[in-house]
Structure formats: structure tokens, C-alpha cells
Design a protein around this motif. Structure first.
Motif, PDB file in Angstrom:
ATOM      1  N   LEU A 306     -30.188 -42.202 -20.904  1.00 10.08           N
ATOM      2  CA  LEU A 306     -29.637 -42.563 -19.596  1.00 10.08           C
ATOM      3  C   LEU A 306     -30.620 -43.390 -18.777  1.00 10.08           C
ATOM      4  N   PHE A 307     -31.908 -43.210 -19.041  1.00 10.48           N
ATOM      5  CA  PHE A 307     -32.924 -43.978 -18.327  1.00 10.48           C
ATOM      6  C   PHE A 307     -33.617 -44.979 -19.253  1.00 10.48           C
ATOM      7  N   SER A 308     -32.878 -45.439 -20.257  1.00  8.27           N
ATOM      8  CA  SER A 308     -33.460 -46.345 -21.251  1.00  8.27           C
ATOM      9  C   SER A 308     -33.794 -47.718 -20.682  1.00  8.27           C
ATOM     10  N   GLY A 309     -33.309 -48.018 -19.473  1.00  7.37           N
ATOM     11  CA  GLY A 309     -33.707 -49.278 -18.850  1.00  7.37           C
ATOM     12  C   GLY A 309     -35.195 -49.372 -18.611  1.00  7.37           C
ATOM     13  N   THR A 310     -35.877 -48.216 -18.625  1.00  8.41           N
ATOM     14  CA  THR A 310     -37.318 -48.221 -18.420  1.00  8.41           C
ATOM     15  C   THR A 310     -38.078 -48.764 -19.627  1.00  8.41           C
ATOM     16  N   PHE A 311     -37.423 -48.785 -20.804  1.00 12.46           N
ATOM     17  CA  PHE A 311     -38.163 -49.221 -21.998  1.00 12.46           C
ATOM     18  C   PHE A 311     -37.394 -50.174 -22.903  1.00 12.46           C
ATOM     19  N   SER A 312     -36.084 -50.309 -22.773  1.00 11.62           N
ATOM     20  CA  SER A 312     -35.295 -51.052 -23.766  1.00 11.62           C
ATOM     21  C   SER A 312     -35.592 -52.548 -23.780  1.00 11.62           C
ATOM     22  N   ARG A 313     -36.188 -53.073 -22.713  1.00 12.67           N
ATOM     23  CA  ARG A 313     -36.507 -54.499 -22.687  1.00 12.67           C
ATOM     24  C   ARG A 313     -37.910 -54.803 -23.215  1.00 12.67           C
ATOM     25  N   ALA A 314     -38.640 -53.787 -23.637  1.00 11.56           N
ATOM     26  CA  ALA A 314     -39.982 -54.003 -24.188  1.00 11.56           C
ATOM     27  C   ALA A 314     -39.906 -54.873 -25.431  1.00 11.56           C
ATOM     28  N   ARG A 315     -40.889 -55.732 -25.607  1.00  7.99           N
ATOM     29  CA  ARG A 315     -40.891 -56.653 -26.743  1.00  7.99           C
ATOM     30  C   ARG A 315     -41.850 -56.211 -27.852  1.00  7.99           C
ATOM     31  N   ARG A 316     -42.814 -55.382 -27.516  1.00  8.94           N
ATOM     32  CA  ARG A 316     -43.753 -54.891 -28.527  1.00  8.94           C
ATOM     33  C   ARG A 316     -43.153 -53.653 -29.208  1.00  8.94           C
ATOM     34  N   HIS A 317     -42.205 -53.899 -30.079  1.00  6.29           N
ATOM     35  CA  HIS A 317     -41.465 -52.808 -30.689  1.00  6.29           C
ATOM     36  C   HIS A 317     -42.355 -51.897 -31.525  1.00  6.29           C
ATOM     37  N   GLY A 318     -43.339 -52.468 -32.191  1.00 11.13           N
ATOM     38  CA  GLY A 318     -44.227 -51.662 -33.019  1.00 11.13           C
ATOM     39  C   GLY A 318     -45.010 -50.648 -32.208  1.00 11.13           C
ATOM     40  N   TRP A 319     -45.596 -51.093 -31.105  1.00 13.85           N
ATOM     41  CA  TRP A 319     -46.356 -50.181 -30.252  1.00 13.85           C
ATOM     42  C   TRP A 319     -45.450 -49.122 -29.640  1.00 13.85           C
ATOM     43  N   MET A 320     -44.207 -49.475 -29.339  1.00 18.68           N
ATOM     44  CA  MET A 320     -43.284 -48.498 -28.777  1.00 18.68           C
ATOM     45  C   MET A 320     -42.997 -47.375 -29.777  1.00 18.68           C
ATOM     46  N   VAL A 321     -42.867 -47.720 -31.064  1.00 23.75           N
ATOM     47  CA  VAL A 321     -42.658 -46.695 -32.093  1.00 23.75           C
ATOM     48  C   VAL A 321     -43.888 -45.807 -32.209  1.00 23.75           C
ATOM     49  N   ILE A 322     -45.061 -46.440 -32.277  1.00 19.99           N
ATOM     50  CA  ILE A 322     -46.303 -45.666 -32.400  1.00 19.99           C
ATOM     51  C   ILE A 322     -46.468 -44.716 -31.216  1.00 19.99           C
ATOM     52  N   GLY A 323     -46.299 -45.237 -30.006  1.00 18.54           N
ATOM     53  CA  GLY A 323     -46.452 -44.415 -28.823  1.00 18.54           C
ATOM     54  C   GLY A 323     -45.445 -43.283 -28.773  1.00 18.54           C
ATOM     55  N   ALA A 324     -44.202 -43.560 -29.186  1.00 18.04           N
ATOM     56  CA  ALA A 324     -43.157 -42.530 -29.156  1.00 18.04           C
ATOM     57  C   ALA A 324     -43.457 -41.407 -30.143  1.00 18.04           C
ATOM     58  N   VAL A 325     -43.907 -41.747 -31.344  1.00 17.57           N
ATOM     59  CA  VAL A 325     -44.214 -40.717 -32.348  1.00 17.57           C
ATOM     60  C   VAL A 325     -45.406 -39.873 -31.905  1.00 17.57           C
ATOM     61  N   VAL A 326     -46.420 -40.521 -31.334  1.00 20.84           N
ATOM     62  CA  VAL A 326     -47.572 -39.775 -30.824  1.00 20.84           C
ATOM     63  C   VAL A 326     -47.141 -38.850 -29.683  1.00 20.84           C
ATOM     64  N   ALA A 327     -46.297 -39.349 -28.792  1.00 18.94           N
ATOM     65  CA  ALA A 327     -45.801 -38.520 -27.684  1.00 18.94           C
ATOM     66  C   ALA A 327     -44.982 -37.348 -28.214  1.00 18.94           C
ATOM     67  N   TRP A 328     -44.169 -37.588 -29.255  1.00 20.60           N
ATOM     68  CA  TRP A 328     -43.412 -36.504 -29.899  1.00 20.60           C
ATOM     69  C   TRP A 328     -44.365 -35.423 -30.401  1.00 20.60           C
ATOM     70  N   GLY A 329     -45.401 -35.845 -31.138  1.00 18.64           N
ATOM     71  CA  GLY A 329     -46.363 -34.883 -31.675  1.00 18.64           C
ATOM     72  C   GLY A 329     -47.068 -34.100 -30.576  1.00 18.64           C
ATOM     73  N   ALA A 330     -47.462 -34.781 -29.494  1.00 21.05           N
ATOM     74  CA  ALA A 330     -48.135 -34.108 -28.383  1.00 21.05           C
ATOM     75  C   ALA A 330     -47.206 -33.088 -27.720  1.00 21.05           C
ATOM     76  N   ALA A 331     -45.931 -33.458 -27.540  1.00 25.65           N
ATOM     77  CA  ALA A 331     -44.967 -32.539 -26.909  1.00 25.65           C
ATOM     78  C   ALA A 331     -44.714 -31.320 -27.794  1.00 25.65           C
ATOM     79  N   ILE A 332     -44.602 -31.527 -29.101  1.00 25.54           N
ATOM     80  CA  ILE A 332     -44.396 -30.410 -30.022  1.00 25.54           C
ATOM     81  C   ILE A 332     -45.619 -29.494 -30.019  1.00 25.54           C
ATOM     82  N   THR A 333     -46.811 -30.076 -29.923  1.00 26.83           N
ATOM     83  CA  THR A 333     -48.025 -29.266 -29.825  1.00 26.83           C
ATOM     84  C   THR A 333     -47.997 -28.405 -28.567  1.00 26.83           C
ATOM     85  N   GLY A 334     -47.608 -29.015 -27.441  1.00 30.57           N
ATOM     86  CA  GLY A 334     -47.499 -28.263 -26.202  1.00 30.57           C
ATOM     87  C   GLY A 334     -46.494 -27.132 -26.311  1.00 30.57           C
ATOM     88  N   PHE A 335     -45.378 -27.395 -26.993  1.00 27.72           N
ATOM     89  CA  PHE A 335     -44.369 -26.357 -27.198  1.00 27.72           C
ATOM     90  C   PHE A 335     -44.947 -25.202 -28.007  1.00 27.72           C
TER      91      PHE A 335
END
Length: 436
Positions: A306-335
């Protein structure tokens, strides 16, 4: 876009694209809200609109099948066996379906496969309404349904690149992923409400009727034959192997698949939710805890969409994948480190947001970094990875949870996701260099 990778726009006059007016930068809340530019394109809008209905309808069947099997057998083992009965047909037909999608008109393939799924839903309804009570029949129908879905998904996903321009692929993926995640939340809740009111057989019938909407949308799509520049192709296993060879030669595609495998296999702890609900979060109520744990990631993904306008126009798609996977891992660690249910749910919801970002940009990379003659096969592999990763995670986390305890297994898996993803990103630069 990184010129080291083979790319094409895959667009043509059949896509019915509207020219977007020069509106300038979005202001106010529109900077944060979902990017809806792809919905201005009639063909994509039809495809997306049909998904709204079928996303919920398919979840009704996903709830009805295990519920009926459990009612017949009284055994959770049979429920698990039925789930695995659908996995092999899904894997085989998704890989083969990708090759078929690259060799024929994708619109025609969508019509055939959606019709097959609809017929299967009607058969589900017939066996339920006649009181057949046969687990073998249910497993056979489930295998048929997953086979048709395996043939359908690659063609459906590969078609998006022919309907929207490259710079809107991330936005289109965000729209589609948000609808599917919403269906995973609303569908099971709706099934729980409807079963006592209308009964189990009618859930199958509702799904069949919803699929008629999809057929109507596909009929109105433009023809999507292989591009004229492509050489004539067959759809045998040699072509499937050629797809894997193509992935191995294009590092950014290989890394996009590996990113999802890393996140899901090491960082998807759903197999431990029942144990965590019964032990760690028991003071909150086991039923409440279990429901919140299973719902948190899809809810987070919907919020991210719903708030994808904050990131959907990014052009560095590779970095967005890397950052998202790292954020996923950090959130799962916190859980894993959290003993408070509500804090744990917040971490899982944050993981869901990260998963949405990852899905959006991995999907965009697969559509933009592959030539049109290979997009179907790339989507076939994508379907297998998405379906198989969480199932491997169930085995890994279940084993680790028994050996080390559930919280240690969850936190350790999250840390592994972060370490492995960062190591891979810096050891092989193709993904972090990729942009459109």
C-alpha cells in the motif's frame, strides 16, 4: 540498465499502452502511496482486476482442501501428505510451463490453463457436494490443480513485461503482489466465517465462479505470441535445460534466485510457529498467538504494498533486493530474540514489508534482465523457487528447533540470512551493480 546483461523491453503495439502525461513529481501523501501508473494501461488493468477476485477465491480452496481431508481422516499427517502431493506436479509443470510460455501465444496458454483450473474447482465442488469422502480423489484433484497452476503462473507473470514499459515493472509487481498478499489474509478469514454458514462444498463453487472473472479478463487481453525476432522454438525438456543454462550465464538472474532461496530457506520460521505459540507465547493464549504469528508477515507485506510509492520508482534494483533480504534477516532475528508476542508480531510484520520489497524488485529483474524468448522459463524457475523454498525451510527450521530450541533456531536463521546475503553481494558484484 547494466549493459553487461542481455535485455530487451519486450514491448510492442499489442500492449495497448497509454502514454503517461508529464505530471512531475508526486506530492503530499501520493509520494508514499502505491504507484498506480500501470493501471492506466487497459490490458494490464484487466489482468490485475481479475487477480483481485481470484486471490481470495484461491485461498478459499486452499483452506477447504486441508479442512476436508482432516474431517475425513482426523489426521494432520494426511493433511501434510496432501500438501506434498501437490508439490511435485507444481515443480514439474512450472518448469515445463515456462518453456511452453516461450513457444506459443501466452494469452492462449492462459485461456487453456485458467479453464483447467476452473474445471478442477468444479470437480472439487462435485466430490464435496456428493459426499464422496475420498482422500485419494482429493489428492488427485489437488495434483491436477497444482499442475494447471504450474503451467499458468509462468505465462501470466511473463506477460506483464509485454503489457507495461520497463520503468513501470516494479510498480506492476507491487500491485500484483499486494493483491496476492491481501488474498492470503482475507481468504482464510473469509473461509473461517463462511464454512459454518454455507458449508464446505460452496467454498469450492465460489472459487470456480471467481475463475470465470479471470477467463473474461484473459479473453480481452491482446494476443501475446513469441516476438517475430525470436527463432521458432519447441517446448521440450531440452528447452527447460536451456533455461537453466541461460540463468547460469547471466549472473544477475542467478543472484536474484539465490537471494530468495537464502531468505526463505534460512529465514522462514513458520514451522516453529505452533511450538512458539504453545511455549514462548502461551501466556497470551495459544490460539491468539498462533493466529497472529501466521497473519503478521502477510499483513506486513500488504502494508508494504500500500505504501510501495516509497520504493517502486527506485532504479537500483539490485541494491533494493540486497537491502530487502538483509532487512528480512534482521527482522527475523529480532523476532527470534523477542519473548513478547506483540513485539514479535511487529518484527514479523517488518519482515513482511521487506519481503514485499524483495518480491517487487526480484520480479522486475526477472522481467527486465531476460529476453522475451526466455521470460517464461525464468518465471517457471521463479515459481518453483517460491513454492519450494518455504517447504525446505519447514524441514530445516523444524529440525533446528528440535535440536536448539525454537527461539535460537529462528534468531540463528535470521543472522545467517544477513551474513550470507552480504557476503554474496560483495563477492559477486553483478546484483549490486544492476539498475534500469
Amino acid at each position: 540498465m547494466d549493459t553487461s546483461e542481455s535485455t530487451d523491453s519486450g514491448t510492442g503495439p499489442e500492449a495497448e499502452k497509454d502514454t503517461e502525461p508529464a505530471t512531475g513529481p508526486r506530492r503530499g501523501w501520493r509520494r508514499w502511496a502505491m504507484d498506480t501508473r500501470p493501471l492506466r494501461i487497459p490490458a494490464y488493468r484487466r489482468l490485475w482486476s481479475s487477480t483481485i477476485v481470484t486471490a481470495v477465491g484461491s485461498q478459499l480452496t486452499a483452506v477447504a482442501v486441508p479442512k476436508q481431508i482432516y474431517d475425513i481422516t482426523g489426521s494432520s499427517a494426511w493433511v501434510g501428505a496432501a500438501s506434498m502431493a501437490g508439490l511435485l506436479p507444481l515443480i514439474v509443470f512450472a518448469l515445463w510451463g515456462g518453456a511452453i510460455a516461450d513457444s506459443m501465444d501466452r494469452r492462449k496458454l492462459l485461456l487453456i490453463t485458467n479453464s483447467g483450473i476452473a474445471v478442477t474447482s468444479v470437480l472439487f465442488w462435485l466430490q464435496a457436494v456428493t459426499g464422496l469422502e475420498s482422500v485419494a480423489a482429493l489428492m488427485l484433484l489437488l495434483a491436477m490443480q497444482q499442475a494447471f497452476w504450474g503451467l499458468n503462473a509462468p505465462a501470466r507473470n511473463a506477460s506483464i513485461a509485454r503489457l507495461v514499459p520497463a520503468e513501470q515493472l516494479a510498480a506492476a509487481n507491487a500491485l500484483g503482489s499486494t493483491v496476492m498478499q491481501t488474498g492470503q489474509v482475507v481468504g482464510p478469514l473469509l473461509a473461517g466465517v463462511l464454512i459454518p454458514v454455507i458449508g464446505l462444498p460452496e467454498l469450492y463453487l465460489i472459487d470456480a465462479l471467481a475463475l470465470c472473472v479471470t477467463l473474461w479478463a484473459v479473453v480481452r487481453l491482446p494476443a501475446l505470441p513469441p516476438l517475430e525476432s525470436a527463432t521458432p522454438r519447441r517446448a521440450g525438456w531440452r528447452e527447460v535445460v536451456a533455461g537453466f543454462r541461460y540463468i547460469s550465464l547471466h549472473k544477475v538472474l542467478l543472484l536474484s534466485f539465490l537471494a530468495d532461496i537464502i531468505a526463505m530457506v534460512f529465514g522462514m520460521p513458520r514451522a516453529l510457529f505452533p511450538q512458539l505459540a504453545a511455549q514462548t507465547y502461551a501466556p497470551y493464549g495459544e490460539g491468539l498467538a498462533l493466529g497472529m504469528l501466521f497473519a503478521a508477515i502477510p499483513i506486513g507485506a500488504v502494508v508494504g504494498g500500500l505504501f510501495s510509492g516509497t520504493f517502486s520508482r527506485a532504479r537500483r534494483h539490485g541494491w533494493m533486493v540486497i537491502g530487502a533480504v538483509v532487512a528480512w534477516g534482521a527482522a527475523i532475528t529480532g523476532f527470534g530474540l523477542s519473548s513478547n508476542l506483540w513485539i514479535g508480531v511487529v518484527f514479523l510484520a517488518a519482515a513482511g514489508v521487506a519481503d514485499m520489497v524483495s518480491m517487487v524488485f526480484r520480479g522486475a529483474i526477472l522481467l527486465s534482465a531476460a529476453t522475451d524468448e526466455m521470460r517464461g522459463r525464468m518465471q517457471g524457475v521463479f515459481t518453483v523457487v517460491v513454492a519450494g523454498g518455504p517447504r525446505l525451510a519447514d524441514v530445516l527450521h523444524g529440525t533446528a528447533g528440535s535440536a536448539f530450541g525454537p527461539r535460537t533456531a529462528v534468531a540463528g536463521g535470521g543472522i545467517l540470512v544477513v551474513v550470507i546475503m552480504l557476503t554474496l553481494a560483495f563477492a559477486v558484484p553483478a546484483l549490486r551493480r544492476y539498475r534500469i
